[in-house]
Scaffold this motif. Structure first.
Motif, mmCIF file in Angstrom:
data_model
loop_
_atom_site.group_PDB
_atom_site.id
_atom_site.type_symbol
_atom_site.label_atom_id
_atom_site.label_comp_id
_atom_site.label_asym_id
_atom_site.label_seq_id
_atom_site.Cartn_x
_atom_site.Cartn_y
_atom_site.Cartn_z
ATOM 1 N N ASN A 1 -56.862 65.233 -9.472
ATOM 2 C CA ASN A 1 -55.739 65.101 -9.997
ATOM 3 C C ASN A 1 -54.591 66.163 -9.567
ATOM 4 O OD1 ASN A 1 -57.026 63.057 -11.403
ATOM 5 N ND2 ASN A 1 -57.104 64.059 -13.366
ATOM 6 N N TRP B 1 -53.052 63.354 -18.765
ATOM 7 C CA TRP B 1 -52.123 62.951 -17.538
ATOM 8 C C TRP B 1 -51.421 61.814 -17.799
ATOM 9 C CZ3 TRP B 1 -51.767 65.661 -12.715
ATOM 10 C CH2 TRP B 1 -52.686 66.940 -12.694
ATOM 11 N N TRP C 1 -49.400 58.417 -15.574
ATOM 12 C CA TRP C 1 -49.623 58.054 -14.289
ATOM 13 C C TRP C 1 -48.630 56.767 -13.908
ATOM 14 C CZ3 TRP C 1 -52.649 61.019 -11.405
ATOM 15 C CH2 TRP C 1 -53.798 61.861 -12.067
ATOM 16 N N ASN D 1 -58.701 59.905 -14.743
ATOM 17 C CA ASN D 1 -57.699 59.371 -13.957
ATOM 18 C C ASN D 1 -58.026 57.907 -13.851
ATOM 19 O OD1 ASN D 1 -58.995 58.709 -11.416
ATOM 20 N ND2 ASN D 1 -59.005 60.915 -11.052
ATOM 21 N N GLY E 1 -48.242 61.274 -10.840
ATOM 22 C CA GLY E 1 -49.141 61.823 -11.731
ATOM 23 C C GLY E 1 -48.423 63.061 -12.570
ATOM 24 N N ASP F 1 -49.237 66.231 -15.130
ATOM 25 C CA ASP F 1 -50.176 66.983 -16.040
ATOM 26 C C ASP F 1 -49.404 67.482 -17.207
ATOM 27 O OD1 ASP F 1 -52.042 69.066 -16.989
ATOM 28 O OD2 ASP F 1 -52.248 69.817 -14.986
#
Ligand code: MN3
Length: 210
Positions: free
Chosen positions: A76, A128, A130, A149, A164, A166
């Motif tokens: 990630n 996360w 996405w 993920n 993505g 965080d």
């Protein structure tokens, strides 16, 4: 060959004022380094040593929690550094395939931004947000907990992540404290749409041009 912590493609202070240098340095040299080292330790001496990270993630249900957490963390953050740039932000240009795909699948860039921001804001705790390409070559927005993920076989909405964000507090707390909305808004000023469109194209090499 063990997994290696990558260099950042820009200086720690390059994304200021949107993401501050101290956050970037700690995030890279402490958090990402720890995921990398712990992943290598978890895989050392096992049959999975030497596999591609994508192949490990695609079968993550067969692995230990240590591989899931640190393998996700390794992958990630690799993606995260690459999809940001000091020259980023704004919207994809009409020449980029991702521009047309966003309009096709979300109706407009603003609709995409709203969905992505909502995913980042409603992810409770650490995780996360996405933007992904699914098996039918369509874009979708999702979020995952912790270091999971959408490549992982345990995730319902599977796809190839091409962008993505965080939303762990370690990604923003020094500069933004509890103000996750400000951090999410600032992220849109550093998105590297060239890299996102490259990842979109790589996700389906057989796709004809839009
Ligand atoms: Mn992080």
């Amino acid at each position: 060959m063990a997994f290696q912590l990558p260099e950042l493609p820009y200086a720690y202070d390059a994304l200021e004022p949107h993401i501050d240098a101290r956050t970037m340095e700690i995030h890279h040299t402490k958090h990402h380094a720890a995921y990398t080292n712990n992943l290598n330790a978890a895989l050392a001496g096992t049959e999975a040593e030497g596999l591609k990270i994508e192949d490990i993630l695609a079968n993550i249900s067969k692995y230990s929690p240590a591989v899931r957490n640190n393998g996700g963390g390794f992958y990630n953050h690799n993606l995260f550094w690459e999809i940001m740039s000091p020259n980023g932000g704004g919207e994809p240009t009409p020449q980029m395939n991702i521009h047309k795909a966003i309009e096709r699948d979300f109706g407009s860039f603003e609709n995409f931004k709203t969905q992505f921001t909502n995913a980042a804001m409603t992810r409770f705790g650490s995780g996360w947000a996405w933007l992904c390409v699914d098996g039918n070559d369509h874009l979708f927005v999702t979020s995952t907990a912790n270091q999971d993920n959408p490549l992982m076989d345990i995730h319902d909405a599977k796809g190839t992540p091409i962008l993505g964000l965080d939303v762990w507090e370690h990604a923003y707390y020094l500069n933004y404290q509890n103000r996750r909305p400000d951090y999410v808004a600032a992220f849109f000023n550093v998105i590297n749409w060239h890299e996102v469109t490259k990842r979109f194209n790589d996700a389906n090499p057989g796709r004809s041009e839009f």
